[in-house]
Design an enzyme around this catalytic site. Structure first.
Site, short mmCIF file in Angstrom:
data_model
loop_
_atom_site.label_atom_id
_atom_site.label_comp_id
_atom_site.label_asym_id
_atom_site.label_seq_id
_atom_site.Cartn_x
_atom_site.Cartn_y
_atom_site.Cartn_z
N PHE A 141 0.86 -1.19 0.00
CA PHE A 141 0.00 0.00 0.00
C PHE A 141 0.89 1.23 0.00
CE2 PHE A 141 -2.37 3.53 1.71
CZ PHE A 141 -3.52 3.46 0.95
N ASP A 226 9.61 2.92 1.63
CA ASP A 226 8.41 3.70 1.96
C ASP A 226 8.19 3.59 3.47
OD1 ASP A 226 5.88 4.65 2.50
OD2 ASP A 226 4.95 3.78 0.73
N LYS A 255 2.92 11.38 6.77
CA LYS A 255 2.13 11.19 7.97
C LYS A 255 2.71 11.90 9.19
CE LYS A 255 -0.27 7.02 6.45
NZ LYS A 255 -1.48 7.72 6.02
#
Length: 402
Positions: A141, A226, A255
């Protein structure tokens, strides 16, 4: 109808149904706790998918944002501003890298990493134009743009959004043999999550990340990590890659970099890699804006003390010890994770992950399900041991009565 029901009905009527949130309407929050429009308090064990690593309303971050709001919030990159150089310098130092390319959201940062890898492949490695390949892992994801869903294996994220962007090769996560076999002279990068979050907090086999690092070095391929969810303290290290002593060629961050206050993301790499860009070839109006830089600088300063990494380590050991006691008892099939991050597979006989999340909500604990039977636990790193134990007690209650 209640205030909650009214708010949800209005949202359902006037917003696209691209999310299926739990039926709670949050009005305020502080630390690890949120309060809804009816005045009910809930323990937050999701932390905005790790965007809120430092808790709701963290005073240092709010003060940094307020101070910057009174000065300047946006210049665009048409001009320099006085927070930009410091932000890039401090973030590069935190990552032991040389250059930073700031964006806003995680998906933008992943898109930036893809563009960077391709341009590096053509300009530095010498891959023929239009032939660059990037290897990714199944069950990944990385976001929801049309390019990113092109290399997703999740039908919900991918279906009905074609035609898809070419140039990606998907191999099983954790499989070094498959990775080696997929590499060709046109491979420019391997893009993976050191821990797969959306897939259920999947930790790769020991030796996998060092193996990826070795293969990419051997074949002159960029290793892109990531760390949007796994990075910035969540796993007990600044970066999840550190658990196996691995340094990638490029970090993709987001984030928690914005502290849950503003969206901030970045690609961080060497001058040899990010130096491929020239003016006009990539950009973002809001990327690296003064407000974002001010908040992110405070995040970086907080991480440099090691306090939050240490807290995630200590509380994470406690979390996994307690969750481990549930595994194998009939209610929980498996527990995975690292630091203050766990994926808990609920026994199908007890209900779906969604149903368990709803029952926990009734007990004033908020988590979120993924992939049918799994719930994710990722509290703010500022949570107290007492509050964490209170939440775990509520989980035990729900599992024993389901």
């Amino acid at each position: 109808m209640s205030t909650t029901e009214t708010a949800i009905a209005s949202a359902e009527a006037h917003s696209a149904h691209n999310y299926h949130p739990l039926p709670v309407v949050v009005a305020s929050a502080e630390g690890a706790w949120m309060t809804d429009v009816e005045g009910r308090r809930y323990l937050d064990l999701l932390a905005g998918y790790s965007a809120l690593n430092f808790g709701h309303g963290n005073r240092r971050l709010i003060d940094a944002a307020r101070a910057q709001l009174d000065r300047v919030t946006l210049t665009s990159r048409a001009f320099h501003h006085d927070r930009f150089a410091d932000f890039c310098t401090r973030l590069a130092e935190l990552c032991s890298m040389e250059m930073v390319l700031p964006m806003n959201t995680g998906a933008e940062a992943v898109e930036t990493a893809v563009k960077t890898a391709r341009k590096w492949g053509y300009r530095v490695k010498g891959v023929p134009d239009g032939m660059a390949k990037i290897i990714v892992a199944s069950d990944n994801f990385h976001g929801r743009t049309t390019t990113i869903v092109s290399f997703s294996t999740d039908p919900e994220a991918r279906a009905d959004f074609g035609p898809y962007t070419p140039g990606f090769e998907i191999v099983p996560y954790g499989d070094l043999t498959a990775l080696r076999e997929a590499m060709t002279e046109n491979t420019v990068a391997v893009l993976i999550e050191p821990i797969q979050g959306e897939a259920g907090v999947l930790v790769p086999p020991t030796g996998y990340l060092p193996g990826v690092r070795g293969l990419t070095r051997e074949r002159n391929v960029l290793f892109i990590a990531d760390e949007i969810q796994s990075g910035l303290g969540r796993t007990g290290k600044t970066f999840a890659c550190e658990h196996e002593g691995v340094v990638p060629d490029m970090y993709v961050l987001g984030k928690a970099l914005g502290g849950g206050v503003v969206p901030v993301s970045a690609v961080v790499s060497s001058a040899d890699v990010l130096g491929v860009f020239k003016p006009g070839e990539h950009g973002s109006t809001f990327g690296g804006n003064p407000l974002a830089c001010a908040v992110a600088l405070e995040v970086i300063a907080m991480l440099r003390t090691g306090e939050f990494q240490e807290r995630a380590t200590e509380l994470g050991e406690h979390l996994h010890r307690e969750l481990g006691l549930l595994a194998g008892g009939g209610a929980v099939d498996a527990v995975r994770g690292r630091g203050l991050w766990a994926g808990v597979d609920i026994a199908p006989a007890l209900g779906t992950g969604r149903q368990i999340s709803e029952r926990l909500m009734e007990e004033r604990v908020l988590v979120k399900d993924t992939h049918g039977s799994t719930i994710r636990i990722a509290p703010p790193l500022v949570i107290s041991k007492e509050d964490l134990d209170w939440g775990l007690d509520r989980l035990r209650t729900v599992l024993s009565t389901s």
